[in-house]
Design an enzyme around this catalytic site. Structure first.
Site: not given
Ligand code: NCD
Ligand code: ZN
Length: 348
Positions: A16, A102, A177, A250
């Site tokens: 991710h 997604k 996540h 993430d």
């Molecule tokens: C992600 C983003 O900035 O694109 N931000 C986050 O806080 N994780 C989007 C996401 O995965 O929710």
């Molecule tokens: Zn993300």
């Protein structure tokens, strides 16, 4: 005598990752490509990556931005909307271009305005995905205003995720996540068709780290950091060796001034230090022997891909030096700092 601790594991993948586009992508991509062989690349660009053609073009832009001689495989993802065409999704899977779809609940996070508001609308696509074995990656948070931000993940599991899975037998789902004990428990009770990714920041930090003694915008991400008992449950899940849990950093770059802001963006840029952080977490849990399962083995197994042939080596020594920020053509991006020294470095 001080012993050097050294650990060699199959090269990790990131299941991710946000790479963005243009100058930002060019700036952050080398930091992921340095340590990771492959990554599931998130489609929440503006506008989002919805069709196979858009995914192919985005993939080409990523490959073109790779530094000379660097090998890195972007695994593409389609952004599910209420008007997504099942035939386009199916063809993108058959050609090998796309590895997942997604699901963003509309308005759940950064650039999710085109996400799904009515989950019944996408039922035909989910059924087709179950038939062809294409995984659904889920941002698991409800968005109703009356639901407290700290409860949004747990409520999503009961109200949306579990009903979708029951209504669509065989659908392969990644809970992305995960941030709560409830999500970890739900994932570990699933079958082979369920996986869950965990980020670096949710294994290292809780909401006190973000909010006590001053607000730390670089720890603000979605889903939001939860209380300590949840972090502990996530560490137990990640270090358990259970094949359902694997790494999705993430890593989500935003220019520093958009985070240090009266209305700061959500996302932590962890790519440069992700493996140093994880070695620390696994060592702390006396589970270094399970790091490879989490970073390098369980993910490919879920996606039906081979484990990487080559390896990386981590070594423990003096505290590592790391950049506070990296420069990109879209402005400086602050690198995740867990607020403590890191002793593990990737040496080869
Ligand atoms: C992600 C983003 O900035 O694109 N931000 C986050 O806080 N994780 C989007 C996401 O995965 O929710
Ligand atoms: Zn993300």
């Amino acid at each position: 005598m001080a012993m050097t601790k050294r650990l060699t594991i199959p090269r990790p993948d990131d299941w991710h990752l946000h790479l963005r586009d243009g100058a930002m992508m060019e700036g952050v991509l080398p930091w992921s490509a340095r340590h990771f062989a492959r990554a599931i690349v998130m489609p929440n660009l503006v506008p989002p990556v919805v069709t196979a053609d858009q995914a192919a073009a985005y993939r080409d832009r990523i490959l073109a931005a790779l530094p000379e001689g660097v090998v890195f495989e972007p695994l593409m993802t389609l952004y599910l909307t209420e008007t997504t065409d099942p035939e386009d999704v199916s063809a993108a899977h058959t050609s090998g271009l796309v590895k997942s779809v997604k699901l963003y609940p509309a308005g759940a996070t950064t650039n999710s305005a085109s996400g799904v508001a009515n989950f019944d609308t996408v039922r035909p696509i989910l059924e087709r995905m179950a038939e062809i074995g294409l995984p659904l990656c889920v941002h698991g948070e409800v968005t109703r205003t009356e639901i407290d931000i700290f409860d949004r993940e747990a409520v999503f599991i009961d109200e949306v995720l579990d009903p979708i899975r029951r209504a669509t037998p065989g659908l392969r789902v990644v809970m992305e996540h995960i941030t709560t004990a409830e999500a970890a428990a739900y994932a570990s009770n699933g079958g082979d068709d369920l996986g869950a990714t965990i980020t670096v920041q949710h294994l290292m930090l809780d909401r006190n780290d973000m909010l006590v003694g001053g607000i730390r915008p670089h720890y603000y991400c979605l889903p939001i950091l939860k209380r300590k008992s949840h972090r502990e449950a996530l560490v137990r899940a990640a270090t358990s060796g259970d094949q359902r849990f694997f790494l999705g950093t993430d890593s989500a770059p935003h220019a520093t001034d958009t985070k240090e802001n009266a209305c700061g963006c959500a996302g932590c840029f962890t790519a440069p230090v992700a493996l140093s952080c994880l070695a620390e977490v696994f060592e702390g849990a006396d589970a270094l022997d399970r790091l490879a399962a989490f970073t390098s083995v369980n993910g490919p197994k879920f996606y039906g891909l081979p484990v990487n042939q080559d390896t990386i080596t981590l070594e423990k020594g003096a505290a590592i030096s790391r950049p506070a920020e990296i420069e990109t053509g879209a402005g400086p991006v602050t690198v995740f700092d867990p607020g403590r020294p890191l002793y593990w470095r990737v040496t080869a």
